[in-house]
Design a protein around this motif. Structure first.
Motif, PDB file in Angstrom:
ATOM      1  N   MET A  98       0.833  -1.194   0.000  1.00 37.16           N
ATOM      2  CA  MET A  98       0.000   0.000   0.000  1.00 37.16           C
ATOM      3  C   MET A  98       0.875   1.254   0.000  1.00 37.16           C
ATOM      4  SD  MET A  98      -3.113  -0.902  -0.063  1.00 37.16           S
ATOM      5  CE  MET A  98      -4.388   0.052   0.660  1.00 37.16           C
ATOM      6  N   LEU A  99       0.423   2.246  -0.731  1.00 37.14           N
ATOM      7  CA  LEU A  99       1.113   3.529  -0.785  1.00 37.14           C
ATOM      8  C   LEU A  99       0.311   4.552   0.004  1.00 37.14           C
ATOM      9  CD1 LEU A  99       1.891   3.653  -4.608  1.00 37.14           C
ATOM     10  CD2 LEU A  99       3.479   3.086  -2.774  1.00 37.14           C
ATOM     11  N   GLU A 100       0.980   5.272   0.880  1.00 33.46           N
ATOM     12  CA  GLU A 100       0.341   6.327   1.667  1.00 33.46           C
ATOM     13  C   GLU A 100       1.247   7.545   1.672  1.00 33.46           C
ATOM     14  OE1 GLU A 100      -0.821   4.900   5.523  1.00 33.46           O
ATOM     15  OE2 GLU A 100      -1.709   3.087   4.681  1.00 33.46           O
ATOM     16  N   PRO A 101       1.346   8.226   0.532  1.00 29.60           N
ATOM     17  CA  PRO A 101       2.252   9.378   0.467  1.00 29.60           C
ATOM     18  C   PRO A 101       1.759  10.530   1.344  1.00 29.60           C
ATOM     19  CG  PRO A 101       0.944   9.205  -1.542  1.00 29.60           C
ATOM     20  CD  PRO A 101       0.649   7.994  -0.722  1.00 29.60           C
ATOM     21  N   GLY A 102       2.728  11.191   1.970  1.00 28.71           N
ATOM     22  CA  GLY A 102       2.414  12.320   2.836  1.00 28.71           C
ATOM     23  C   GLY A 102       2.314  13.627   2.054  1.00 28.71           C
ATOM     24  N   LEU A 121       1.009   2.163  -7.743  1.00 28.32           N
ATOM     25  CA  LEU A 121       1.261   3.393  -8.480  1.00 28.32           C
ATOM     26  C   LEU A 121       0.109   3.708  -9.430  1.00 28.32           C
ATOM     27  CD1 LEU A 121       3.032   5.787  -9.299  1.00 28.32           C
ATOM     28  CD2 LEU A 121       4.289   4.237 -10.824  1.00 28.32           C
ATOM     29  N   GLY A 122      -0.458   2.705 -10.050  1.00 26.94           N
ATOM     30  CA  GLY A 122      -1.573   2.932 -10.967  1.00 26.94           C
ATOM     31  C   GLY A 122      -2.755   3.588 -10.280  1.00 26.94           C
ATOM     32  N   VAL A 173       7.459   7.035  -5.793  1.00 24.82           N
ATOM     33  CA  VAL A 173       7.228   5.626  -5.443  1.00 24.82           C
ATOM     34  C   VAL A 173       8.522   4.833  -5.567  1.00 24.82           C
ATOM     35  CG1 VAL A 173       6.013   3.513  -6.155  1.00 24.82           C
ATOM     36  CG2 VAL A 173       4.769   5.685  -5.960  1.00 24.82           C
ATOM     37  N   GLU A 174       9.296   5.118  -6.617  1.00 21.70           N
ATOM     38  CA  GLU A 174      10.572   4.422  -6.814  1.00 21.70           C
ATOM     39  C   GLU A 174      11.523   4.696  -5.647  1.00 21.70           C
ATOM     40  OE1 GLU A 174      14.242   5.068  -9.778  1.00 21.70           O
ATOM     41  OE2 GLU A 174      12.353   4.549 -10.789  1.00 21.70           O
TER      42      GLU A 174
END
Length: 157
Positions: free
Chosen positions: A1-5, A30-31, A153-154
Motif C-alpha cells: 500500500m502507498l500512503e504518500p504524505g 502506483l496505478g 514511489v521508486e
C-alpha cells in the motif's frame, strides 16, 4: 500500500488543492495513485494550476536547492546541459515573452527533451490563444506530476 504524505506530494505538485485531494489516503499501487492524481488534476481551478506553476523554475534556470523537487527539476531539465549559448539566450528571451503574454512560467515536461526542442515548443506555443495554452499547460503539468509520482514511489521502494 502507498500512503504518500503531504510534503512528499507537494514535491510532485505544489497545488494545495491537489495535495489535499491525494494525501491522507492509501493506494494499492502506483496505478491507483496516478488515477487519483489524474482526477484531482482535472478538478483544479485555474488558480490552483497557477499555484502549481509558481513552484516551477523557468526552463534553463538551475535550481540549486537541496530539496527533492529541486533535484527532480535539475534532472528533468538536463536537456539544457551543454546547450549552445544562442539557444540558451533564445530560451531566456522566449521565457520573458511567454510570461508577458500568458502571465505565468512556460511549463513543459522537459524530461528527455533537448534544449532546441524545448525552444521550438516555446516559440510555437507563443502563438496560442489563452484557452488553448491553458489546455496545453494542464497536459504538461499532468505529465510532470505523473513522472514525479513514479519517482516518488521508486524512491520509497
Amino acid at each position: 500500500m502507498l500512503e504518500p504524505g503531504s510534503e512528499e506530494l507537494a514535491a510532485c505538485c505544489a497545488s494545495r488543492r491537489w495535495v489535499g485531494a491525494i494525501a491522507g489516503r492509501s493506494y494499492a499501487d502506483l496505478g491507483a495513485l496516478r488515477a487519483a492524481s489524474e482526477r484531482a488534476l482535472d478538478d483544479l481551478e485555474w488558480a490552483d494550476v497557477e499555484e502549481a506553476l509558481a513552484a516551477h523554475p523557468r526552463i534553463g534556470e538551475r535550481v540549486e536547492a537541496a530539496t527533492r523537487e529541486a533535484g527532480w527539476s535539475r534532472g528533468e531539465q538536463s536537456g539544457m546541459d551543454g546547450a549552445a549559448a544562442d539557444v540558451q539566450a533564445a530560451l531566456i528571451e522566449g521565457n520573458r515573452a511567454y510570461e508577458r503574454r500568458f502571465g505565468h512560467v512556460f511549463l513543459i515536461c522537459a524530461s528527455g527533451l533537448p534544449a532546441l526542442e524545448m525552444l521550438g515548443d516555446l516559440l510555437e506555443r507563443l502563438g496560442n490563444d489563452v484557452e488553448t495554452e491553458r489546455d496545453v499547460v494542464r497536459r504538461e503539468l499532468a505529465k510532470i506530476v505523473d513522472l514525479r509520482l513514479a519517482k516518488l514511489v521508486e524512491e520509497r521502494t
